[in-house]
Design a protein around this motif. Structure first.
Motif, PDB file in Angstrom:
ATOM      1  N   GLN A  32       0.725  -1.242   0.071  1.00 50.15           N
ATOM      2  CA  GLN A  32       0.038  -0.236  -0.014  1.00 50.15           C
ATOM      3  C   GLN A  32       0.832   1.149   0.173  1.00 50.15           C
ATOM      4  O   GLN A  32       0.385   2.199  -0.590  1.00 50.15           O
ATOM      5  CB  GLN A  32      -1.108   0.174   1.361  1.00 50.15           C
ATOM      6  N   HIS A  33       2.113   1.219   0.603  1.00 48.40           N
ATOM      7  CA  HIS A  33       2.766   2.512   0.898  1.00 48.40           C
ATOM      8  C   HIS A  33       3.889   2.821   0.007  1.00 48.40           C
ATOM      9  O   HIS A  33       4.516   4.042   0.295  1.00 48.40           O
ATOM     10  CB  HIS A  33       3.007   2.663   2.415  1.00 48.40           C
ATOM     11  N   PHE A  34       4.272   2.092  -0.740  1.00 52.18           N
ATOM     12  CA  PHE A  34       5.507   2.292  -1.364  1.00 52.18           C
ATOM     13  C   PHE A  34       5.349   2.146  -3.140  1.00 52.18           C
ATOM     14  O   PHE A  34       4.449   1.146  -3.405  1.00 52.18           O
ATOM     15  CB  PHE A  34       6.591   1.258  -1.016  1.00 52.18           C
ATOM     16  N   ARG A  35       5.977   2.836  -3.709  1.00 55.84           N
ATOM     17  CA  ARG A  35       6.050   2.970  -5.113  1.00 55.84           C
ATOM     18  C   ARG A  35       5.970   1.543  -5.872  1.00 55.84           C
ATOM     19  O   ARG A  35       6.846   0.802  -5.633  1.00 55.84           O
ATOM     20  CB  ARG A  35       7.143   3.685  -5.754  1.00 55.84           C
ATOM     21  N   ASP A  36       4.977   1.435  -6.790  1.00 53.74           N
ATOM     22  CA  ASP A  36       4.967   0.118  -7.449  1.00 53.74           C
ATOM     23  C   ASP A  36       5.384   0.122  -8.860  1.00 53.74           C
ATOM     24  O   ASP A  36       4.773   0.729  -9.809  1.00 53.74           O
ATOM     25  CB  ASP A  36       3.595  -0.470  -7.347  1.00 53.74           C
ATOM     26  N   PRO A  37       6.763  -0.558  -9.306  1.00 53.67           N
ATOM     27  CA  PRO A  37       7.163  -0.295 -10.673  1.00 53.67           C
ATOM     28  C   PRO A  37       6.233  -0.950 -11.629  1.00 53.67           C
ATOM     29  O   PRO A  37       6.309  -0.619 -12.738  1.00 53.67           O
ATOM     30  CB  PRO A  37       8.644  -1.219 -10.636  1.00 53.67           C
ATOM     31  N   HIS A  38       5.201  -2.092 -11.135  1.00 52.97           N
ATOM     32  CA  HIS A  38       4.377  -2.614 -12.127  1.00 52.97           C
ATOM     33  C   HIS A  38       3.580  -1.629 -12.639  1.00 52.97           C
ATOM     34  O   HIS A  38       3.044  -1.946 -13.886  1.00 52.97           O
ATOM     35  CB  HIS A  38       3.344  -3.661 -11.252  1.00 52.97           C
ATOM     36  N   LEU A  58      13.624   2.167  -4.280  1.00 60.14           N
ATOM     37  CA  LEU A  58      14.604   2.736  -3.195  1.00 60.14           C
ATOM     38  C   LEU A  58      14.373   4.124  -3.126  1.00 60.14           C
ATOM     39  O   LEU A  58      14.833   4.890  -2.090  1.00 60.14           O
ATOM     40  CB  LEU A  58      15.949   2.269  -3.270  1.00 60.14           C
ATOM     41  N   SER A  59      13.739   4.736  -4.165  1.00 58.59           N
ATOM     42  CA  SER A  59      13.606   6.261  -4.227  1.00 58.59           C
ATOM     43  C   SER A  59      12.339   6.758  -3.495  1.00 58.59           C
ATOM     44  O   SER A  59      12.254   7.952  -3.457  1.00 58.59           O
ATOM     45  CB  SER A  59      13.962   6.767  -5.555  1.00 58.59           C
ATOM     46  N   THR A  60      11.461   5.732  -2.924  1.00 60.18           N
ATOM     47  CA  THR A  60      10.282   5.810  -2.564  1.00 60.18           C
ATOM     48  C   THR A  60      10.445   6.546  -1.238  1.00 60.18           C
ATOM     49  O   THR A  60      11.198   6.221  -0.252  1.00 60.18           O
ATOM     50  CB  THR A  60       9.334   4.710  -2.437  1.00 60.18           C
ATOM     51  N   PRO A  61       9.763   7.874  -0.845  1.00 59.27           N
ATOM     52  CA  PRO A  61       9.912   8.169   0.518  1.00 59.27           C
ATOM     53  C   PRO A  61       9.381   7.085   1.551  1.00 59.27           C
ATOM     54  O   PRO A  61       8.390   6.602   1.406  1.00 59.27           O
ATOM     55  CB  PRO A  61       8.825   9.615   0.269  1.00 59.27           C
ATOM     56  N   GLY A  62      10.307   7.296   2.602  1.00 55.33           N
ATOM     57  CA  GLY A  62      10.090   6.316   3.554  1.00 55.33           C
ATOM     58  C   GLY A  62      10.710   4.982   3.584  1.00 55.33           C
ATOM     59  O   GLY A  62      10.656   4.134   4.525  1.00 55.33           O
ATOM     60  N   ILE A  63      10.962   4.392   2.465  1.00 56.13           N
ATOM     61  CA  ILE A  63      11.709   3.028   2.265  1.00 56.13           C
ATOM     62  C   ILE A  63      12.887   2.838   3.303  1.00 56.13           C
ATOM     63  O   ILE A  63      12.852   2.021   3.725  1.00 56.13           O
ATOM     64  CB  ILE A  63      11.863   2.523   0.897  1.00 56.13           C
ATOM     65  N   THR A  64      13.887   3.875   2.916  1.00 55.40           N
ATOM     66  CA  THR A  64      14.897   3.741   3.920  1.00 55.40           C
ATOM     67  C   THR A  64      14.661   3.719   5.298  1.00 55.40           C
ATOM     68  O   THR A  64      15.247   3.112   6.259  1.00 55.40           O
ATOM     69  CB  THR A  64      16.136   4.764   3.669  1.00 55.40           C
ATOM     70  N   ASP A  65      13.649   4.437   5.761  1.00 49.63           N
ATOM     71  CA  ASP A  65      13.287   4.473   7.261  1.00 49.63           C
ATOM     72  C   ASP A  65      12.548   3.141   7.750  1.00 49.63           C
ATOM     73  O   ASP A  65      12.770   2.564   8.837  1.00 49.63           O
ATOM     74  CB  ASP A  65      12.328   5.491   7.692  1.00 49.63           C
ATOM     75  N   LEU A  66      11.908   2.449   6.812  1.00 50.33           N
ATOM     76  CA  LEU A  66      11.387   1.082   6.775  1.00 50.33           C
ATOM     77  C   LEU A  66      12.587   0.283   7.044  1.00 50.33           C
ATOM     78  O   LEU A  66      12.486  -0.891   7.897  1.00 50.33           O
ATOM     79  CB  LEU A  66      10.246   0.720   6.050  1.00 50.33           C
ATOM     80  N   ILE A  67      13.574   0.200   6.222  1.00 52.21           N
ATOM     81  CA  ILE A  67      14.648  -0.585   6.309  1.00 52.21           C
ATOM     82  C   ILE A  67      15.292  -0.277   7.570  1.00 52.21           C
ATOM     83  O   ILE A  67      15.513  -1.750   8.336  1.00 52.21           O
ATOM     84  CB  ILE A  67      15.589  -0.482   5.073  1.00 52.21           C
ATOM     85  N   GLU A  68      15.544   0.799   8.016  1.00 54.07           N
ATOM     86  CA  GLU A  68      16.033   1.028   9.334  1.00 54.07           C
ATOM     87  C   GLU A  68      15.177   0.390  10.377  1.00 54.07           C
ATOM     88  O   GLU A  68      15.760  -0.287  11.405  1.00 54.07           O
ATOM     89  CB  GLU A  68      16.408   2.468   9.436  1.00 54.07           C
ATOM     90  N   ALA A  69      13.931   0.466  10.412  1.00 54.99           N
ATOM     91  CA  ALA A  69      13.135   0.163  11.635  1.00 54.99           C
ATOM     92  C   ALA A  69      13.101  -1.384  11.323  1.00 54.99           C
ATOM     93  O   ALA A  69      12.970  -2.004  12.631  1.00 54.99           O
ATOM     94  CB  ALA A  69      11.734   0.437  11.359  1.00 54.99           C
ATOM     95  N   ARG A  98       8.991  -4.516  -5.568  1.00 49.38           N
ATOM     96  CA  ARG A  98       9.057  -3.941  -4.303  1.00 49.38           C
ATOM     97  C   ARG A  98       9.788  -5.012  -3.299  1.00 49.38           C
ATOM     98  O   ARG A  98      10.696  -4.632  -2.557  1.00 49.38           O
ATOM     99  CB  ARG A  98       7.895  -3.396  -3.661  1.00 49.38           C
ATOM    100  N   ALA A  99       9.239  -6.047  -3.040  1.00 48.97           N
ATOM    101  CA  ALA A  99       9.609  -7.162  -2.152  1.00 48.97           C
ATOM    102  C   ALA A  99      10.984  -7.590  -2.163  1.00 48.97           C
ATOM    103  O   ALA A  99      11.880  -7.527  -1.146  1.00 48.97           O
ATOM    104  CB  ALA A  99       8.475  -8.289  -2.112  1.00 48.97           C
ATOM    105  N   PRO A 100      11.317  -7.974  -3.237  1.00 48.39           N
ATOM    106  CA  PRO A 100      12.894  -8.387  -3.485  1.00 48.39           C
ATOM    107  C   PRO A 100      13.878  -7.351  -3.338  1.00 48.39           C
ATOM    108  O   PRO A 100      14.724  -7.316  -2.771  1.00 48.39           O
ATOM    109  CB  PRO A 100      12.977  -9.020  -4.689  1.00 48.39           C
ATOM    110  N   THR A 101      13.457  -6.074  -3.815  1.00 45.12           N
ATOM    111  CA  THR A 101      14.437  -4.932  -3.494  1.00 45.12           C
ATOM    112  C   THR A 101      14.404  -4.611  -2.041  1.00 45.12           C
ATOM    113  O   THR A 101      15.581  -4.400  -1.541  1.00 45.12           O
ATOM    114  CB  THR A 101      13.743  -3.719  -4.368  1.00 45.12           C
TER     115      THR A 101
END
Length: 131
Positions: A32-38, A58-69, A98-101
């Motif tokens: 729901q919350h992250f850019r879908d290349p599809h 990886l340029s989707t806002p919030g994705i690096t915060d989610l990786i860290e969390a 998204r998931a494998p990235t």
């Protein structure tokens, strides 16, 4: 707090449209919350093995915060009193973008912190789901 970075972490990416999520201690839903290349015709038939897909996710806002969390959550599981691997599952719709990235980025982050990581992609090589 002692962190057992020798704890093995198993990360599995998957697509919700290909079946139930794998059993895991931590399941992350990226639908729901992250850019879908599809949605991009130029990226739809590519996978997370392709740089344009990785860059889009990886340029989707919030994705690096989610990786860290997520890395912090894995550290918390690793500090627990029970031995054994920490299992992480992360899913998107089809399991190709998204998931494998995200899984690969999380694996890189955890390896840099000293964890032993096994990474697998359940649905990466399945056909594109037409939706």
């Amino acid at each position: 707090m002692t962190i057992a970075t020798s704890t093995q972490v198993r990360i599995e990416s998957f697509g919700y449209l290909h079946g139930e999520p794998p059993a895991a201690h931590l399941t992350i839903d990226l639908r729901q919350h992250f850019r879908d290349p599809h949605v991009s015709p130029q990226l739809r038939y590519l996978t997370a093995r392709n740089e344009p897909v990785r860059a889009a996710v990886l340029s989707t806002p919030g994705i690096t915060d989610l990786i860290e969390a997520s890395a912090a959550a894995v550290r918390a599981f690793a500090c627990g009193p029970s031995a054994g691997p920490v299992l992480v599952a992360d899913g998107c719709a089809g399991g190709r973008h998204r998931a494998p990235t995200f899984a690969a980025a999380l694996a890189d982050r955890l390896r840099a912190a000293g964890f032993t990581v096994a990474l697998s992609h359940r649905d990466l090589d399945k056909p594109v789901v037409q939706r």
